[in-house]
Motif scaffolding. Structure first.
Motif, PDB file in Angstrom:
ATOM      1  N   GLU A 233     -13.940  -4.059   7.245  1.00 29.86           N
ATOM      2  CA  GLU A 233     -13.657  -3.485   5.939  1.00 29.86           C
ATOM      3  C   GLU A 233     -12.323  -2.744   5.965  1.00 29.86           C
ATOM      4  OE1 GLU A 233     -15.494   0.123   3.261  1.00 29.86           O
ATOM      5  OE2 GLU A 233     -16.876  -1.371   4.072  1.00 29.86           O
ATOM      6  N   ILE A 234     -11.537  -2.931   4.928  1.00 34.49           N
ATOM      7  CA  ILE A 234     -10.222  -2.309   4.871  1.00 34.49           C
ATOM      8  C   ILE A 234     -10.368  -0.828   4.577  1.00 34.49           C
ATOM      9  CG2 ILE A 234      -7.996  -2.314   3.691  1.00 34.49           C
ATOM     10  CD1 ILE A 234      -8.566  -4.758   5.418  1.00 34.49           C
ATOM     11  N   ASN A 235      -9.681   0.000   5.351  1.00 35.51           N
ATOM     12  CA  ASN A 235      -9.738   1.437   5.105  1.00 35.51           C
ATOM     13  C   ASN A 235      -8.645   1.831   4.123  1.00 35.51           C
ATOM     14  OD1 ASN A 235      -7.353   1.472   6.582  1.00 35.51           O
ATOM     15  ND2 ASN A 235      -8.365   2.054   8.488  1.00 35.51           N
ATOM     16  N   SER A 236      -8.385   3.117   4.013  1.00 35.65           N
ATOM     17  CA  SER A 236      -7.448   3.599   3.006  1.00 35.65           C
ATOM     18  C   SER A 236      -6.011   3.499   3.490  1.00 35.65           C
ATOM     19  CB  SER A 236      -7.779   5.051   2.648  1.00 35.65           C
ATOM     20  OG  SER A 236      -7.705   5.873   3.796  1.00 35.65           O
ATOM     21  N   THR A 237      -5.639   2.339   4.006  1.00 34.30           N
ATOM     22  CA  THR A 237      -4.269   2.095   4.409  1.00 34.30           C
ATOM     23  C   THR A 237      -3.835   0.716   3.946  1.00 34.30           C
ATOM     24  OG1 THR A 237      -4.922   1.176   6.556  1.00 34.30           O
ATOM     25  CG2 THR A 237      -4.440   3.543   6.474  1.00 34.30           C
ATOM     26  N   ILE A 238      -2.537   0.552   3.810  1.00 31.40           N
ATOM     27  CA  ILE A 238      -1.948  -0.755   3.539  1.00 31.40           C
ATOM     28  C   ILE A 238      -1.420  -1.263   4.873  1.00 31.40           C
ATOM     29  CG2 ILE A 238      -0.229  -2.017   2.209  1.00 31.40           C
ATOM     30  CD1 ILE A 238      -0.243   0.382   0.245  1.00 31.40           C
ATOM     31  N   ALA A 239      -1.895  -2.408   5.307  1.00 25.35           N
ATOM     32  CA  ALA A 239      -1.555  -2.918   6.636  1.00 25.35           C
ATOM     33  C   ALA A 239      -0.440  -3.957   6.542  1.00 25.35           C
ATOM     34  CB  ALA A 239      -2.778  -3.535   7.298  1.00 25.35           C
ATOM     35  N   PHE A 240       0.567  -3.808   7.389  1.00 24.95           N
ATOM     36  CA  PHE A 240       1.677  -4.758   7.503  1.00 24.95           C
ATOM     37  C   PHE A 240       1.592  -5.419   8.880  1.00 24.95           C
ATOM     38  CE2 PHE A 240       2.833  -1.579   4.480  1.00 24.95           C
ATOM     39  CZ  PHE A 240       3.611  -2.211   3.511  1.00 24.95           C
ATOM     40  N   THR A 241       1.658  -6.739   8.917  1.00 26.50           N
ATOM     41  CA  THR A 241       1.479  -7.454  10.179  1.00 26.50           C
ATOM     42  C   THR A 241       2.550  -8.527  10.366  1.00 26.50           C
ATOM     43  OG1 THR A 241      -0.918  -7.144  10.024  1.00 26.50           O
ATOM     44  CG2 THR A 241      -0.130  -8.782  11.585  1.00 26.50           C
ATOM     45  N   LEU A 242       3.084  -8.573  11.581  1.00 26.52           N
ATOM     46  CA  LEU A 242       3.976  -9.644  12.014  1.00 26.52           C
ATOM     47  C   LEU A 242       3.345 -10.291  13.241  1.00 26.52           C
ATOM     48  CD1 LEU A 242       7.678  -8.330  11.977  1.00 26.52           C
ATOM     49  CD2 LEU A 242       6.755 -10.201  10.639  1.00 26.52           C
ATOM     50  N   SER A 243       2.978 -11.548  13.156  1.00 28.90           N
ATOM     51  CA  SER A 243       2.438 -12.267  14.308  1.00 28.90           C
ATOM     52  C   SER A 243       3.459 -13.309  14.746  1.00 28.90           C
ATOM     53  CB  SER A 243       1.112 -12.950  13.953  1.00 28.90           C
ATOM     54  OG  SER A 243       0.128 -11.994  13.640  1.00 28.90           O
ATOM     55  N   GLU A 380       0.425   0.623   9.734  1.00 30.33           N
ATOM     56  CA  GLU A 380      -0.418   1.058   8.617  1.00 30.33           C
ATOM     57  C   GLU A 380       0.318   2.093   7.787  1.00 30.33           C
ATOM     58  OE1 GLU A 380      -4.063   2.516  10.187  1.00 30.33           O
ATOM     59  OE2 GLU A 380      -4.889   0.533  10.599  1.00 30.33           O
ATOM     60  N   LEU A 381       0.318   1.876   6.486  1.00 29.17           N
ATOM     61  CA  LEU A 381       0.885   2.816   5.527  1.00 29.17           C
ATOM     62  C   LEU A 381      -0.247   3.452   4.747  1.00 29.17           C
ATOM     63  CD1 LEU A 381       3.212   4.061   3.784  1.00 29.17           C
ATOM     64  CD2 LEU A 381       3.102   1.972   2.387  1.00 29.17           C
ATOM     65  N   ARG A 382      -0.271   4.768   4.709  1.00 32.86           N
ATOM     66  CA  ARG A 382      -1.343   5.461   4.018  1.00 32.86           C
ATOM     67  C   ARG A 382      -1.314   5.128   2.533  1.00 32.86           C
ATOM     68  NH1 ARG A 382      -0.822  11.152   5.528  1.00 32.86           N
ATOM     69  NH2 ARG A 382       0.386  11.496   3.654  1.00 32.86           N
ATOM     70  N   ASP A 383      -2.447   4.661   2.012  1.00 41.76           N
ATOM     71  CA  ASP A 383      -2.566   4.309   0.602  1.00 41.76           C
ATOM     72  C   ASP A 383      -2.975   5.544  -0.184  1.00 41.76           C
ATOM     73  OD1 ASP A 383      -2.901   3.096  -1.837  1.00 41.76           O
ATOM     74  OD2 ASP A 383      -4.877   2.285  -1.364  1.00 41.76           O
ATOM     75  N   GLU A 384      -2.183   5.883  -1.177  1.00 41.27           N
ATOM     76  CA  GLU A 384      -2.468   7.094  -1.950  1.00 41.27           C
ATOM     77  C   GLU A 384      -2.717   6.790  -3.418  1.00 41.27           C
ATOM     78  OE1 GLU A 384       0.377  10.105  -1.017  1.00 41.27           O
ATOM     79  OE2 GLU A 384      -0.018   9.982   1.112  1.00 41.27           O
ATOM     80  N   GLY A 385      -3.229   5.584  -3.685  1.00 43.38           N
ATOM     81  CA  GLY A 385      -3.757   5.313  -5.015  1.00 43.38           C
ATOM     82  C   GLY A 385      -2.786   4.807  -6.046  1.00 43.38           C
ATOM     83  N   VAL A 386      -1.664   4.223  -5.651  1.00 43.81           N
ATOM     84  CA  VAL A 386      -0.737   3.652  -6.626  1.00 43.81           C
ATOM     85  C   VAL A 386      -0.645   2.153  -6.384  1.00 43.81           C
ATOM     86  CG1 VAL A 386       0.602   5.769  -6.808  1.00 43.81           C
ATOM     87  CG2 VAL A 386       1.272   4.048  -5.141  1.00 43.81           C
TER      88      VAL A 386
END
Length: 487
Positions: A233-243, A380-386
């Motif tokens: 489950e995704i938490n309150s962050t926006i995840a950026f991934t480079l594979s 991970e970037l903290r998601d603050e509701g925008v």
């Protein structure tokens, strides 16, 4: 009916744990006894409070009711002298958090390198070491509260003590509650191994005597952990991934203990459990440098660049918005050089050059362990509701990650000879389960012609990506120019 409810947490570290400060040999958050090392209850409580403060629009009332603190005093209509009225009052905590016991308390040592934010490279003579507890370390502590109808005695609030504890357990499970320092660099993650509970009733004299004289004999009962969210489950962050992969090898100048049998000193990547990795601090320093260059192009003000980088990456006065993790190499192989002499090293060897004469220095051969392999860079970037396109931090992260994934920004050391080039075909943004894939360009000609000169035109066949980048850039530009409030 008044009861004392006690919960016992057992957590298992899924990333290293570090406490204290780099400047001191004494870990201020640890309590040392003859037989045990413990984490102070204040340190645990601080992490739990921080989670509550950042996990809801307004939980101030709940935090004060359970954990205490300073509350604003309401003005009295009868007061004649406003200055004589206290504007604040202190509320005592309704819960008690014990010190946490670490088991096994084996301590390991990690080496790091300070990254120069102006150059993006390692600062000379600025390597440092700090002690930490490895993955698998268990932490046990208790939280107790005197409750009436499930809530703190005398407090009329919405959330019961049981609900609060389960919320904290879920926070640990999702990685939203981390303990110790270096949390933005991947440290402090813990899984919930077990949650136990026992209750003492104070409804009569016999019950009170039972608590006073026999409370240690009463056994805890297991709490069913089915309430914990799915680990995916995704938490309150926006995840950026480079594979992607390091096709030409990657290198860092750490002493390679695994090659101690070599005749000469060998430097290379660090290892843990026989797996090579690049420290999270290196990735953080590299991104900070690239973002600062982007900010300089837009603002031209050094003070503003420092302020905005501090807001995004953190500084001595504030916590940043990002979390980084160590980058591990999968399917890794050492680069070997075939030589005629059977007893000579097959590692890459470089001759150190005298800058004054331009000639080779005697006895200055450098043996390096350069490694190729596949990796995944995760931030991970903290998601603050925008909305994603209104978040001013999205564009600079995508911009830099695409440059890294396209091989334009190498990672590690000795990059001038081609090491550290990372190839990833796409940058993935995971926003609450919704994935957005942004293609990177890895062809040299396309990089020169399209990324540099026409950075967005090649995305015409991906209108959703193009629209996001255009809108997020405008949000980023407004943030840099202080035209909108920060997120």
């Amino acid at each position: 009916m008044i009861e004392k409810t006690i919960y016992s947490f057992t957590l298992k570290a899924r990333s290293p744990l570090s406490f204290g400060s780099l400047e001191s040999e004494i870990d201020m958050d640890l309590i040392n006894t003859d037989t045990k090392i413990k984490v102070s209850g204040n340190s645990i409580g601080g992490a739990l409070r921080e989670y509550l403060e950042g996990n809801a629009v307004d939980k101030k009332e709940i935090i004060l009711a359970y954990m205490g603190g300073v509350a604003e005093q309401e003005d009295s209509e009868d007061a004649q002298d406003e200055e004589s009225q206290p504007k604040e009052k202190f509320i005592e905590s309704s819960i008690y958090i014990s010190d946490g016991e670490l088991n096994p308390a084996s301590v390991e040592e990690k080496e790091g390198t300070s990254i120069n934010s102006e150059t993006g490279t390692a600062t000379k003579h600025q390597k440092y070491k700090f002690k930490y507890f490895p993955r698998g370390t268990k932490l046990t502590f208790t939280i107790e509260c005197d409750v009436e109808n499930g809530k703190p005695v005398g407090k009329n609030i919405e959330i019961t003590f049981d609900e609060l504890v389960k919320g904290w357990a879920a926070g640990f499970h999702k990685g939203e509650i981390r303990l110790g320092r270096e949390k933005s660099n991947g440290f402090g993650l813990l899984n919930v191994v077990s949650l136990e509970k026992k209750v003492f009733s104070f409804n009569d004299v016999e019950a009170i005597e039972e608590y006073i004289f026999h409370r240690k004999e009463k056994q805890f009962e297991e709490v069913d952990l089915a309430f914990l969210p799915d680990t995916n489950e995704i938490n309150s962050t926006i995840a950026f991934t480079l594979s992607g992969s390091f096709p030409y090898g990657v290198y860092q100048a750490f002493y390679d203990k695994s090659l101690s049998k070599e005749k000469a000193t060998v430097t290379g990547l660090q290892q843990v459990d026989d797996q090579y990795y690049i420290p999270a601090t290196s990735i953080k320093g590299l991104l900070r440098h690239e973002v600062s260059l982007l900010l300089q192009q837009i603002s031209g003000s050094e003070d503003k660049v420092n302020a905005k980088c501090g807001e995004l990456f953190g500084d001595t006065n504030q916590q940043g918005k990002l979390r980084f993790t160590d980058v591990f190499l999968e399917n890794s192989e050492r680069i070997r050089i075939e030589r005629e002499a059977k007893d000579s090293s097959t590692l890459p060897i470089y001759i150190k050059i005298d800058r004054l004469t331009g000639g080779a220095l005697n006895n200055k051969l450098k043996h390096q362990n350069e490694v190729i392999g596949e990796s995944k860079i995760e931030i991970e970037l903290r998601d603050e509701g925008v909305p994603l396109e209104d978040n001013p931090y999205v564009f600079p992260l995508v911009y830099v990650l695409r440059r890294i994934g396209s091989g334009k920004v190498p990672i590690g050391g000795r990059t001038v000879i081609g090491l550290g080039e990372f190839h990833a075909h796409k940058t993935i943004i995971n926003n609450k389960g919704e994935k957005l894939e942004i293609p990177n360009l890895t062809d040299r000609k396309e990089l020169d012609d399209r990324v540099v000169n026409q950075p967005l035109e090649y995305l015409v066949d991906k209108p959703d990506v193009l629209q996001l980048l255009e809108k997020s850039f405008k949000s980023f530009e407004r943030w840099v120019n202080d035209e909108t409030q920060t997120v």
